[in-house]
Design an enzyme around this catalytic site. Structure first.
Site, PDB file in Angstrom:
ATOM      1  N   GLY A   1       2.999 -18.293 -83.046  1.00 45.50           N
ATOM      2  CA  GLY A   1       3.237 -19.230 -81.953  1.00 45.50           C
ATOM      3  C   GLY A   1       2.644 -18.770 -80.638  1.00 45.50           C
TER       4      GLY A   1
ATOM      5  N   ASP B   1      -2.860 -25.116 -76.058  1.00 41.63           N
ATOM      6  CA  ASP B   1      -3.303 -23.751 -76.354  1.00 41.63           C
ATOM      7  C   ASP B   1      -4.706 -23.478 -75.826  1.00 41.63           C
ATOM      8  OD1 ASP B   1      -1.029 -24.145 -77.806  1.00 41.63           O
ATOM      9  OD2 ASP B   1      -1.959 -23.948 -79.781  1.00 41.63           O
TER      10      ASP B   1
HETATM   11  P1  ADP Z   1      -1.086 -19.241 -83.993  1.00 41.34           P
HETATM   12  O1  ADP Z   1      -2.231 -19.960 -83.370  1.00 41.34           O
HETATM   13  O2  ADP Z   1       0.201 -19.532 -83.318  1.00 41.34           O
HETATM   14  O3  ADP Z   1      -1.316 -17.771 -84.107  1.00 41.34           O
HETATM   15  P2  ADP Z   1      -1.936 -20.783 -86.251  1.00 41.34           P
HETATM   16  O4  ADP Z   1      -1.342 -21.050 -87.576  1.00 41.34           O
HETATM   17  O5  ADP Z   1      -2.305 -21.933 -85.387  1.00 41.34           O
HETATM   18  O6  ADP Z   1      -0.940 -19.799 -85.476  1.00 41.34           O
HETATM   19  O7  ADP Z   1      -3.260 -19.923 -86.423  1.00 41.34           O
HETATM   20  C1  ADP Z   1      -3.245 -18.768 -87.203  1.00 41.34           C
HETATM   21  C2  ADP Z   1      -4.468 -18.783 -88.106  1.00 41.34           C
HETATM   22  O8  ADP Z   1      -5.677 -18.629 -87.332  1.00 41.34           O
HETATM   23  C3  ADP Z   1      -4.500 -17.626 -89.080  1.00 41.34           C
HETATM   24  O9  ADP Z   1      -3.766 -17.916 -90.241  1.00 41.34           O
HETATM   25  C4  ADP Z   1      -5.993 -17.515 -89.361  1.00 41.34           C
HETATM   26  O10 ADP Z   1      -6.404 -18.503 -90.268  1.00 41.34           O
HETATM   27  C5  ADP Z   1      -6.613 -17.847 -88.020  1.00 41.34           C
HETATM   28  N1  ADP Z   1      -6.880 -16.647 -87.201  1.00 41.34           N
HETATM   29  C6  ADP Z   1      -6.518 -16.472 -85.927  1.00 41.34           C
HETATM   30  N2  ADP Z   1      -6.944 -15.287 -85.446  1.00 41.34           N
HETATM   31  C7  ADP Z   1      -7.609 -14.680 -86.445  1.00 41.34           C
HETATM   32  C8  ADP Z   1      -8.294 -13.421 -86.581  1.00 41.34           C
HETATM   33  N3  ADP Z   1      -8.365 -12.546 -85.566  1.00 41.34           N
HETATM   34  N4  ADP Z   1      -8.859 -13.148 -87.788  1.00 41.34           N
HETATM   35  C9  ADP Z   1      -8.801 -14.024 -88.809  1.00 41.34           C
HETATM   36  N5  ADP Z   1      -8.179 -15.206 -88.733  1.00 41.34           N
HETATM   37  C10 ADP Z   1      -7.573 -15.559 -87.579  1.00 41.34           C
HETATM   38 MG    MG Z   2      -2.478 -22.089 -83.339  1.00 36.51          MG
END
Ligand code: ADP
Ligand code: MG
Length: 423
Positions: A142, A195
């Site tokens: 989040g 975001d």
């Molecule tokens: P949040 O944005 O709150 O962290 P989300 O579900 O919107 O949660 O996004 C998380 C997803 O974004 C992860 O499951 C992955 O697919 C992708 N992601 C984000 N940052 C990375 C990263 N540094 N390396 C690989 N995937 C990433």
């Molecule tokens: Mg997200």
């Protein structure tokens, strides 16, 4: 009892070096630069962005760093290769030629999606590239690791393709739109714009009051609100509950749909219109107005959802006023009211969020609330300076007693927006 873990932010220089090293090791050449974009935490105004409402995010000091370089001309001109320190042995590959929405699987959809969206917007100079990511933003908590990823990518692509969109607010809004499209259309993750705006438009020492009403200019949509916690002897505790991942995509979409259906029933473009009509009413007029709205909706669930959205939009400016005047108790009450509304009316909390908030309040926080979309994720608590650590520990102890996952805390101050780190 186990000591609660704090996730410290990486410093730009050290993180840039790590991203460069991952790039060189993976692709066997040097990158053309490193760019960074922060995660965000929303102080108040939750589930309001897609209702044309208000929110109040700050950028985290925790960022995602991308080392990037363009592909060679010729056969590989449209190839995209991506690697992340989350899984450094696996390189994902895609091709921008003829690519359509939804055709990329896995996390690289966020990255490829930005290039795809920019090309859809007519920026055909965006072509193939290699990208290596290093991040200290917790994933899926989040705190918007996804926007940190899409916004760092968008900034890098703008610079490498010479689009000139990174230096102005108007330009950044185009990059934000590409980042939103990447999430919505390529990764299939519904997102309302909070975001990406936070990651691209916040500033050190400030929150942004983001007005999501459609049709506003860049200047009208964002104003800066000073958040100097230190000067007020305050700290902001951000705590990732690490609640087990919930299947929340359907829930988010369902909330959005209910809001859109309610707006249609009420004959307005979005629920912001209703919130605006309540401005300046005294308590009695307000109660009458709300009763009139609820009578038109005639559905218990829809009434609850609408009540959350319109009261939450109101709370944003109330919070800004209270905070600016130094009325911290009042600001804390508004945070509490936001959480209670998300729990009871919007129904997006889980036990971990409610317990963390309850413990923070009992332990002396001025106010505490879940932040982000809900169904797991993080909470914030506004606390006296020096209290973030002990309150985080009390939450961790209570989690251990209840058999929940161990939470993790983040030290947070209002930090800078996405920027280029090195040439
Ligand atoms: P949040 O944005 O709150 O962290 P989300 O579900 O919107 O949660 O996004 C998380 C997803 O974004 C992860 O499951 C992955 O697919 C992708 N992601 C984000 N940052 C990375 C990263 N540094 N390396 C690989 N995937 C990433
Ligand atoms: Mg997200």
């Amino acid at each position: 009892m186990v000591a609660v873990q704090f996730i410290e932010p990486m410093q730009d220089e050290q993180a840039a070096r790590a991203a460069e090293e991952l790039y060189i090791k993976t692709f066997g050449k040097k990158p053309e630069g490193v760019w960074a974009a922060p995660g965000r935490v929303n102080l108040i105004g939750e589930h309001t962005d897609y209702n044309g409402g208000l929110c109040l995010p700050i950028a985290l000091p925790h960022r995602t760093y991308v080392a990037m370089g363009r592909s060679d001309a010729g056969a590989y001109a449209m190839r995209v290769r991506t690697v992340s320190d989350v899984d450094p042995e696996n390189v994902a590959e895609a091709n921008l030629q003829g690519l359509e929405a939804g055709q990329v699987d896995g996390w690289s959809a966020y990255v490829v999606g930005v290039a795809w969206a920019l090309r859809q917007m007519g920026y055909l100079d965006v072509q193939g590239f290699d990208a290596a990511f290093v991040s200290c933003v917790p994933l899926g908590s989040g705190l918007s690791s996804s926007a940190a990823m899409t916004c760092s990518t968008a900034l890098a692509l703008s610079d490498l393709a010479g689009l000139g969109l990174s230096d102005s607010d108007e330009g950044r809004i185009k990059l934000i739109n590409a980042a939103i499209r990447a999430e919505n259309e390529m990764a299939g993750a519904s997102t309302g714009g909070l975001d990406q705006n936070a990651s691209m438009r916040c500033a050190e020492g400030y929150a942004i009051r983001l007005d999501c009403r459609p049709g506003l200019s860049a200047l009208e949509s964002v104003s800066r609100v000073p958040v100097d916690l230190d000067a007020r002897d305050l700290e902001l505790l951000v705590l990732d509950t690490c609640a087990p991942h919930q299947l929340n995509d359907g829930q988010y979409a369902a909330r959005r749909k209910t809001c859109e259906d309610a707006a249609a029933k009420l004959g307005v473009e979005n629920l912001r219109v209703i919130a605006d009509k309540m401005q300046g009413l005294d308590d009695q007029q307000r109660a009458q107005f709300m009763d009139g709205i609820f009578a038109q909706l005639d559905d218990e669930t829809m009434i609850k959802r609408v009540r959350h959205v319109v009261t939450e939009i109101e709370r944003v400016d109330q919070f800004i006023n209270a905070f600016n005047k130094g009325e911290i108790e009042r600001a804390g009450e508004l945070l509490n009211a936001s959480h209670d509304s998300l729990r009871d009316d919007y129904e997006v909390t889980v036990p971990e969020l409610d317990v963390a908030v309850d413990v923070a309040r009992e332990a002396g926080a001025y106010g505490a609330r879940m932040t982000g979309g809900g169904f797991g994720g993080s909470i914030i608590a506004l606390v006296d300076k020096g209290q973030a650590q002990p309150i985080a520990q009390r939450i961790a102890d209570e989690f251990e007693r209840r058999g929940f996952n161990a939470p993790r805390a983040l030290p947070v101050v209002a930090s800078a927006a996405a920027h280029r780190v090195s040439q």
